[in-house]
Write a protein that holds these residues in place. Structure first.
Motif, mmCIF file in Angstrom:
data_model
loop_
_atom_site.group_PDB
_atom_site.id
_atom_site.type_symbol
_atom_site.label_atom_id
_atom_site.label_comp_id
_atom_site.label_asym_id
_atom_site.label_seq_id
_atom_site.Cartn_x
_atom_site.Cartn_y
_atom_site.Cartn_z
ATOM 1 N N GLU A 82 -8.727 4.269 6.571
ATOM 2 C CA GLU A 82 -8.060 2.828 7.520
ATOM 3 C C GLU A 82 -7.889 3.737 8.656
ATOM 4 O OE1 GLU A 82 -6.892 4.498 4.065
ATOM 5 O OE2 GLU A 82 -7.521 3.380 2.590
ATOM 6 N N ILE A 83 -7.026 5.070 9.061
ATOM 7 C CA ILE A 83 -6.890 5.089 10.439
ATOM 8 C C ILE A 83 -7.463 5.936 11.082
ATOM 9 C CG2 ILE A 83 -4.378 3.963 10.146
ATOM 10 C CD1 ILE A 83 -4.129 8.094 9.974
ATOM 11 N N PRO A 127 -8.187 3.644 15.336
ATOM 12 C CA PRO A 127 -7.515 3.806 16.379
ATOM 13 C C PRO A 127 -7.593 5.440 16.144
ATOM 14 C CG PRO A 127 -6.711 3.230 13.864
ATOM 15 C CD PRO A 127 -8.285 2.939 13.881
ATOM 16 N N ILE A 128 -7.937 6.184 15.307
ATOM 17 C CA ILE A 128 -7.545 7.039 15.607
ATOM 18 C C ILE A 128 -9.135 8.369 16.753
ATOM 19 C CG2 ILE A 128 -7.300 10.037 14.990
ATOM 20 C CD1 ILE A 128 -5.511 9.448 12.984
ATOM 21 N N CYS A 176 -1.457 13.316 21.858
ATOM 22 C CA CYS A 176 -2.760 12.716 22.656
ATOM 23 C C CYS A 176 -1.888 12.038 24.368
ATOM 24 C CB CYS A 176 -3.588 11.527 22.502
ATOM 25 S SG CYS A 176 -4.547 11.723 21.289
ATOM 26 N N ILE A 218 -0.506 11.688 15.888
ATOM 27 C CA ILE A 218 -1.781 12.079 16.791
ATOM 28 C C ILE A 218 -1.406 11.729 18.278
ATOM 29 C CG2 ILE A 218 -4.099 11.701 16.977
ATOM 30 C CD1 ILE A 218 -4.378 12.656 14.163
ATOM 31 N N ALA A 219 -0.612 10.273 18.637
ATOM 32 C CA ALA A 219 -0.585 9.475 19.449
ATOM 33 C C ALA A 219 0.479 10.309 20.008
ATOM 34 C CB ALA A 219 0.678 7.927 19.567
ATOM 35 N N TRP A 247 -6.347 15.061 7.889
ATOM 36 C CA TRP A 247 -5.845 14.541 7.373
ATOM 37 C C TRP A 247 -6.133 12.747 7.790
ATOM 38 C CZ3 TRP A 247 -6.238 19.408 10.604
ATOM 39 C CH2 TRP A 247 -5.245 20.311 9.920
ATOM 40 N N ILE A 248 -6.958 12.655 8.513
ATOM 41 C CA ILE A 248 -7.640 11.719 8.837
ATOM 42 C C ILE A 248 -7.648 10.652 7.912
ATOM 43 C CG2 ILE A 248 -8.838 9.926 10.369
ATOM 44 C CD1 ILE A 248 -8.730 12.191 12.483
ATOM 45 N N LEU A 249 -7.049 9.790 6.802
ATOM 46 C CA LEU A 249 -7.316 9.128 6.111
ATOM 47 C C LEU A 249 -8.444 7.756 7.109
ATOM 48 C CD1 LEU A 249 -4.429 9.350 4.840
ATOM 49 C CD2 LEU A 249 -6.130 10.207 3.810
ATOM 50 N N THR A 306 1.516 9.763 10.383
ATOM 51 C CA THR A 306 -0.657 10.599 11.244
ATOM 52 C C THR A 306 -0.990 9.739 12.627
ATOM 53 O OG1 THR A 306 -1.177 10.451 8.895
ATOM 54 C CG2 THR A 306 -2.539 11.521 10.174
ATOM 55 N N LEU A 307 -0.457 8.456 12.418
ATOM 56 C CA LEU A 307 -1.112 8.043 13.222
ATOM 57 C C LEU A 307 -0.076 8.485 14.975
ATOM 58 C CD1 LEU A 307 -2.783 6.288 13.787
ATOM 59 C CD2 LEU A 307 -2.154 4.208 13.744
ATOM 60 N N THR A 339 -9.559 18.020 12.545
ATOM 61 C CA THR A 339 -8.782 17.262 12.281
ATOM 62 C C THR A 339 -9.321 16.333 10.761
ATOM 63 O OG1 THR A 339 -9.139 15.318 13.833
ATOM 64 C CG2 THR A 339 -6.910 16.540 14.004
ATOM 65 N N MET A 377 1.127 -0.941 -0.408
ATOM 66 C CA MET A 377 -0.085 -0.264 -0.671
ATOM 67 C C MET A 377 0.904 1.486 -0.080
ATOM 68 S SD MET A 377 -3.130 0.247 1.982
ATOM 69 C CE MET A 377 -2.587 1.141 3.399
ATOM 70 N N LEU A 414 -7.744 6.977 20.038
ATOM 71 C CA LEU A 414 -6.855 7.546 20.656
ATOM 72 C C LEU A 414 -7.418 9.127 21.709
ATOM 73 C CD1 LEU A 414 -3.375 7.908 18.315
ATOM 74 C CD2 LEU A 414 -4.082 6.879 21.313
ATOM 75 N N ARG A 427 -0.107 7.341 6.512
ATOM 76 C CA ARG A 427 -0.978 6.849 7.737
ATOM 77 C C ARG A 427 0.345 6.920 8.917
ATOM 78 N NH1 ARG A 427 -2.747 5.622 2.763
ATOM 79 N NH2 ARG A 427 -4.802 5.490 2.390
#
Ligand SMILES: Cc1cc2nc3c(=O)[nH]c(=O)nc-3n(C[C@H](O)[C@H](O)[C@H](O)COP(=O)(O)O)c2cc1C
Lengths: 209, 215
Positions: free
Chosen positions: B68-69, B72-73, A18, A14-15, B64-66, A10-11, B61, A1, B76, A7
Motif C-alpha cells: 500500500e505504501i 510514496p516510497i 531520505c 524512509i522519509a 519492508w515495503i508493504l 516505515t514511511l 528495501t 486496518m 521519496l 506502515r
C-alpha cells in the motif's frame, strides 16, 4: 486496518533517511554552489565592460532599483558600479527589454563614466534559435555595433534600427528582437545621462534615485 | 544468477526494451534537451545514475515495503536521489547545470525510473536490479546521445560543441563540420522527427534480424 502503524513507521523512517541524505549532500555542496554562482555572475558581467581595468569585484558596489523606475522593464533593475583606481569608471545596467518576439529579454548595458557604451550583452532571452538569437554575442557580431557609441554618437534620433530610420543594423529576417533590445539601450542611455552623478557616487545602501 | 543473466539484463535495457525506443518512456527530457551531444550525454548520465541507485535502493528495501505504501516510497527515494544529483551537478559541473537547467530536477518525472522500480526492482534481488538499472539507464543515455549527435550535426553543423561543460578546460568550439545547419533539427519538431527515425531504424533492424532468423 491493523497494519497502519507499521506502515506509518516505515514511511516515516524512509522519509527521515531520505531527508538526511539530501541534507548531507546540501551541506557538502553549498559552499561550492555559492562560489560557482558568484563566479558565473562575475564572468557573465565582465564582457559588457569591454576590457576595462577595474578594482576588485564587479558585484561589490551594486544598487538595486525596485520598480517603479524610469529604466526599461517592470522588474527591479540592478546597477553594478565599477571602479578603477578608486574612481567611478563605469556602470552596468541589468535591465529588462519588453517587446521581444518571445517575451522579455534581459539586457546588460555597460556605460563608461563619460557616457560611452563599454559593451552590451544579452543575459537571458527566449527568442527563436537562428532568428532572434543573433543578439547573443556568441552567435553574431550584432551587439558589437554599440561598442564605444554614446548618446551624441549618434544623436538620440539615430538610436533606432535602420528600417525604423535609425543608424543600427537589424538581424536578417528578424527585426522584432533587435528593436526591443535597441529600445532598452536607448532608454538606459537617456537615464544614465539624466542621473549620471547620482548613479556613480551614491552609496550602495541608498534606496531610490 | 549467472553472468549470462547479467548480460541478458543489459541487452534488454540497451536494445530489446530500450526505455526510449520501445517503451517510449521519458520522452519529455528526451525531446527537450537533445539539441547537442553534450546535453544528451549530461542528462543521460544523470538519469543513468539516478535509475541505477533507485533500482538498488528499492530492491534492497523491498522486504519492508508493504504494497500500500510502495508508491510514496518510490517517490521519496527517487526525489531524494534527483535532488542530490542536482546539487552535485551544480557544485561540480555548473556549466552543464546552466545548459540543462530545469531538466535535471525533472528527471524525477521520468516515468522510466518509477516504471523500473515497480516492474523490476521491487520483485528482484539487488544484483539483477543493479544491472537492470544500468542497462535501462545506458539504453536511455545512448539514445539521448545519438539523437543529440544527429540534431547537432544536422541543425548546427557542429559535433561535440561545448565539451568544456562536462570536462572543464577552456571553451572549445567542437568540430565545425559546416557553418550553420538545417535549423529545423534543433527546434522541437526536429526532436520528434529524430526520435521517429530512431524508432524506425530499430524496427527495421529487428525486422531484418527476425527475417534472417527464420530462413
Ligand atoms: C516561428 C517564427 C519565429 C520567429 N522568431 C523571431 C524572433 O525570434 N525574432 C524576430 O525578430 N523575429 C522572429 N520572427 C519573424 C517576425 O515574425 C517578423 O516577421 C520579423 O521580425 C520581421 O523582420 P523583417 O523586418 O526583417 O522582415 C519569427 C517568425 C516565425 C514564423
Amino acid at each position: 486496518m491493523p497494519g497502519i502503524t507499521i506502515r506509518g513507521i516505515t514511511l516515516a523512517t524512509i522519509a527521515a533517511i531520505c531527508a538526511t541524505l539530501v541534507a548531507a549532500t546540501n551541506h557538502l555542496t553549498a559552499a561550492r554552489i555559492a562560489a560557482n554562482e558568484q563566479a558565473w555572475l562575475e564572468k557573465s558581467l565582465e564582457p559588457a565592460l569591454g576590457g576595462l581595468d577595474y578594482d576588485g569585484s564587479i558585484t561589490a558596489a551594486k544598487l538595486v532599483l525596485e520598480p517603479p523606475h524610469d529604466l526599461p522593464g517592470d522588474d527591479a533593475v540592478i546597477i553594478y558600479r565599477v571602479y578603477s583606481g578608486g574612481a567611478p569608471a563605469a556602470a552596468l545596467f541589468a535591465v529588462t527589454a519588453k517587446g521581444g518576439y518571445a517575451g522579455p529579454i534581459r539586457v546588460l548595458v555597460g556605460i563608461g563614466a563619460a557616457g560611452t557604451i563599454t559593451g552590451v550583452r544579452i543575459l537571458e532571452h527566449r527568442e527563436t534559435p537562428g532568428l532572434g538569437d543573433g543578439i547573443e554575442a556568441s552567435r553574431s557580431d550584432w551587439v558589437h555595433q554599440f561598442d564605444s557609441r554614446s548618446l551624441g554618437d549618434p544623436p538620440v534620433a539615430g538610436w533606432h534600427l535602420q528600417v525604423d530610420g535609425g543608424e543600427f543594423d537589424q538581424l536578417t529576417g528578424a527585426s522584432v528582437t533587435p528593436r526591443a533590445v535597441i529600445k532598452a539601450i536607448r532608454e538606459t542611455l537617456l537615464y544614465f545621462d539624466a542621473h549620471r552623478e547620482k548613479i556613480l557616487t551614491m552609496p550602495a545602501t541608498a534606496e531610490a534615485l | 544468477m549467472t553472468p549470462g543473466h547479467f548480460i541478458d539484463r543489459l541487452q534488454t535495457g540497451l536494445w530489446r526494451e530500450n526505455p526510449g525506443l520501445v517503451q517510449l518512456l521519458g520522452l519529455c527530457p528526451l525531446l527537450a534537451v537533445t539539441t547537442t551531444f553534450v546535453n544528451g550525454l549530461g542528462l543521460g548520465v544523470a538519469t543513468l545514475v539516478v535509475l541505477t541507485c533507485s533500482n538498488v535502493l528499492v530492491s534492497a528495501t523491498r522486504r519492508w515495503i508493504l504494497a500500500e505504501i510502495r508508491v510514496p516510497i518510490y517517490v521519496l527515494i527517487i526525489a531524494s536521489l534527483v535532488t542530490c544529483t542536482e546539487l552535485i551537478i551544480k557544485a561540480w559541473f555548473p556549466a552543464l547545470d546552466r545548459s540543462l537547467g530545469i531538466f535535471i530536477p525533472l528527471i524525477v518525472t521520468n516515468c522510466a525510473i518509477v516504471a523500473r522500480a515497480e516492474l523490476f526492482a521491487s520483485r528482484n534481488g539487488i544484483a539483477p536490479s543493479f544491472f537492470d538499472g544500468l542497462g535501462m539507464g545506458a539504453g536511455f543515455a545512448l539514445l539521448l546521445m545519438a539523437i543529440g549527435f544527429f540534431r547537432e550535426l544536422v541543425g548546427k553543423g557542429s559535433l561535440f560543441a561545448d565539451f568544456h561543460m562536462l570536462f572543464g578546460g577552456k571553451t572549445l568550439a567542437g568540430l565545425v563540420v559546416v557553418d550553420g545547419g538545417w535549423l529545423l533539427a534543433v527546434l522541437p519538431p526536429g526532436a520528434f522527427f529524430s526520435l521517429a527515425l530512431a524508432v524506425a531504424l530499430k524496427n527495421y533492424l529487428d525486422g531484418k534480424r527476425d527475417a534472417a532468423g527464420r530462413t
